[in-house]
Design a protein around this motif. Structure first.
Motif, PDB file in Angstrom:
ATOM      1  N   THR A  73      -2.461   9.852   1.946  1.00 19.69           N
ATOM      2  CA  THR A  73      -2.982   8.708   1.197  1.00 19.69           C
ATOM      3  C   THR A  73      -2.433   7.399   1.759  1.00 19.69           C
ATOM      4  N   ARG A  74      -1.135   7.370   2.024  1.00 19.56           N
ATOM      5  CA  ARG A  74      -0.499   6.167   2.577  1.00 19.56           C
ATOM      6  C   ARG A  74      -1.157   5.785   3.907  1.00 19.56           C
ATOM      7  N   PHE A  75      -1.343   6.755   4.802  1.00 15.54           N
ATOM      8  CA  PHE A  75      -1.930   6.423   6.099  1.00 15.54           C
ATOM      9  C   PHE A  75      -3.346   5.865   5.940  1.00 15.54           C
ATOM     10  N   GLN A  76      -4.151   6.474   5.087  1.00 12.16           N
ATOM     11  CA  GLN A  76      -5.521   5.985   4.895  1.00 12.16           C
ATOM     12  C   GLN A  76      -5.512   4.559   4.349  1.00 12.16           C
ATOM     13  N   MET A  77      -4.594   4.279   3.440  1.00 15.54           N
ATOM     14  CA  MET A  77      -4.513   2.924   2.883  1.00 15.54           C
ATOM     15  C   MET A  77      -4.015   1.927   3.934  1.00 15.54           C
ATOM     16  N   LEU A  78      -3.029   2.329   4.732  1.00 14.66           N
ATOM     17  CA  LEU A  78      -2.527   1.440   5.779  1.00 14.66           C
ATOM     18  C   LEU A  78      -3.599   1.180   6.831  1.00 14.66           C
ATOM     19  N   GLU A  79      -4.355   2.217   7.170  1.00 12.76           N
ATOM     20  CA  GLU A  79      -5.415   2.043   8.165  1.00 12.76           C
ATOM     21  C   GLU A  79      -6.480   1.073   7.659  1.00 12.76           C
ATOM     22  N   GLN A  80      -6.817   1.177   6.396  1.00  5.56           N
ATOM     23  CA  GLN A  80      -7.793   0.237   5.819  1.00  5.56           C
ATOM     24  C   GLN A  80      -7.224  -1.180   5.826  1.00  5.56           C
ATOM     25  N   ASP A  81      -5.941  -1.334   5.465  1.00  4.92           N
ATOM     26  CA  ASP A  81      -5.306  -2.657   5.514  1.00  4.92           C
ATOM     27  C   ASP A  81      -5.321  -3.210   6.940  1.00  4.92           C
ATOM     28  N   TYR A  82      -4.972  -2.359   7.901  1.00 11.80           N
ATOM     29  CA  TYR A  82      -4.937  -2.763   9.311  1.00 11.80           C
ATOM     30  C   TYR A  82      -6.308  -3.283   9.750  1.00 11.80           C
ATOM     31  N   GLU A  83      -7.362  -2.578   9.394  1.00 15.59           N
ATOM     32  CA  GLU A  83      -8.703  -3.002   9.789  1.00 15.59           C
ATOM     33  C   GLU A  83      -9.101  -4.308   9.105  1.00 15.59           C
ATOM     34  N   THR A  84      -8.851  -4.415   7.811  1.00 17.59           N
ATOM     35  CA  THR A  84      -9.220  -5.612   7.058  1.00 17.59           C
ATOM     36  C   THR A  84      -8.458  -6.840   7.554  1.00 17.59           C
ATOM     37  N   VAL A  85      -7.156  -6.704   7.692  1.00 17.36           N
ATOM     38  CA  VAL A  85      -6.314  -7.832   8.106  1.00 17.36           C
ATOM     39  C   VAL A  85      -6.592  -8.214   9.559  1.00 17.36           C
ATOM     40  N   SER A  86      -6.782  -7.241  10.435  1.00 21.83           N
ATOM     41  CA  SER A  86      -7.071  -7.552  11.849  1.00 21.83           C
ATOM     42  C   SER A  86      -8.373  -8.331  11.981  1.00 21.83           C
ATOM     43  N   ALA A  87      -9.396  -7.913  11.252  1.00 20.07           N
ATOM     44  CA  ALA A  87     -10.674  -8.636  11.288  1.00 20.07           C
ATOM     45  C   ALA A  87     -10.521 -10.040  10.700  1.00 20.07           C
ATOM     46  N   SER A 141       0.817  -1.216   0.000  1.00 21.54           N
ATOM     47  CA  SER A 141       0.000   0.000   0.000  1.00 21.54           C
ATOM     48  C   SER A 141       0.847   1.262   0.000  1.00 21.54           C
ATOM     49  N   ALA A 142       1.982   1.245   0.689  1.00 24.51           N
ATOM     50  CA  ALA A 142       2.869   2.411   0.677  1.00 24.51           C
ATOM     51  C   ALA A 142       3.360   2.683  -0.737  1.00 24.51           C
ATOM     52  N   LEU A 143       3.733   1.634  -1.440  1.00 24.86           N
ATOM     53  CA  LEU A 143       4.199   1.784  -2.817  1.00 24.86           C
ATOM     54  C   LEU A 143       3.063   2.224  -3.739  1.00 24.86           C
ATOM     55  N   ALA A 165      -1.058  -2.301  22.610  1.00 23.61           N
ATOM     56  CA  ALA A 165       0.141  -2.284  21.768  1.00 23.61           C
ATOM     57  C   ALA A 165      -0.193  -1.554  20.477  1.00 23.61           C
ATOM     58  N   VAL A 166       0.819  -1.030  19.829  1.00 24.53           N
ATOM     59  CA  VAL A 166       0.617  -0.269  18.596  1.00 24.53           C
ATOM     60  C   VAL A 166       1.502  -0.854  17.508  1.00 24.53           C
ATOM     61  N   PHE A 167       0.898  -1.088  16.330  1.00 24.26           N
ATOM     62  CA  PHE A 167       1.697  -1.381  15.145  1.00 24.26           C
ATOM     63  C   PHE A 167       2.224  -0.041  14.663  1.00 24.26           C
ATOM     64  N   LEU A 168       3.534   0.070  14.569  1.00 32.28           N
ATOM     65  CA  LEU A 168       4.192   1.331  14.226  1.00 32.28           C
ATOM     66  C   LEU A 168       4.859   1.224  12.861  1.00 32.28           C
ATOM     67  N   VAL A 169       4.718   2.277  12.067  1.00 36.06           N
ATOM     68  CA  VAL A 169       5.271   2.295  10.721  1.00 36.06           C
ATOM     69  C   VAL A 169       6.053   3.588  10.538  1.00 36.06           C
ATOM     70  N   HIS A 198       8.347   3.740   0.056  1.00 36.69           N
ATOM     71  CA  HIS A 198       8.911   2.630   0.811  1.00 36.69           C
ATOM     72  C   HIS A 198       8.778   2.861   2.314  1.00 36.69           C
ATOM     73  N   ILE A 199       8.782   1.757   3.024  1.00 39.97           N
ATOM     74  CA  ILE A 199       8.715   1.789   4.478  1.00 39.97           C
ATOM     75  C   ILE A 199      10.100   1.450   5.010  1.00 39.97           C
TER      76      ILE A 199
END
Length: 183
Positions: free
Chosen positions: A52-66, A26-28, A147-151, A160-161
């Protein structure tokens, strides 16, 4: 309490691997979208890329966590009057202490993320909340930790991350109680 052991016991390994894959992709993608479709000069493009990157990462975080069985926590942190504006997910046994996770960007590796209302509410869990009402049996448990996933983005290479980590921040938000990269 051994924080590392709790994290390893409660957070599925597949969750960590999937978040790593999704976040890097998503970052790329965010960089490509901004570079190829906005026509902005570099300085403005980098600013928009970050949002844009943060919004995409947040969506990934929610989808993958669920997908990995996380129980969604939103609105008000159960057992408190702390309002949260970003979604948290709880992992771990239903009848024992677990881990509540959130997502944050770091200004650079190993640096605390900025404080906001949601993260300040989350770190209050690290005071070891007293038992509260949980009528449906799916909320926060006494002894859960936050805990926090940190990027951290790579400032030298757009899209890139540089580093991803899991951190547990003390309740005063002054330092990490635990910090480990996902490498």
């Amino acid at each position: 309490m051994d924080i590392a052991e709790r994290l390893k016991r409660c957070l599925p390994r597949g969750l960590i691997l999937d978040l790593d894959d999704h976040f890097r992709a998503s970052a790329l993608k965010a960089w490509h979208v901004i570079r190829d479709h906005t026509g902005l000069v570099k300085k403005r493009a980098r600013r928009i890329e970050g949002v844009t990157r943060f919004q995409m990462l947040e969506q990934d975080y929610e989808t993958v966590s669920a997908l990995h069985g996380g129980v969604e926590i939103s609105g008000v942190l159960p057992g408190t009057n702390h309002k949260i504006f970003q979604t948290f997910y709880r992992f771990g046994p239903h009848d024992a202490p677990g881990v509540v996770i959130g997502l944050a960007m770091m200004p650079e590796p190993s640096k605390l993320p900025s404080q906001n209302i949601t993260r300040r509410a989350g770190v209050t869990l690290n005071l070891h909340l007293s038992p509260g009402f949980d009528l449906d049996g799916r909320g926060i448990r006494d002894g859960d930790i936050f805990a926090v996933f940190l990027v951290a983005r790579d400032p030298a290479r757009a899209g890139h991350i540089l580093q991803m980590a899991v951190g547990v921040i003390e309740s005063t938000f002054e330092q990490f109680l635990f910090y480990e990269t996902l490498d």
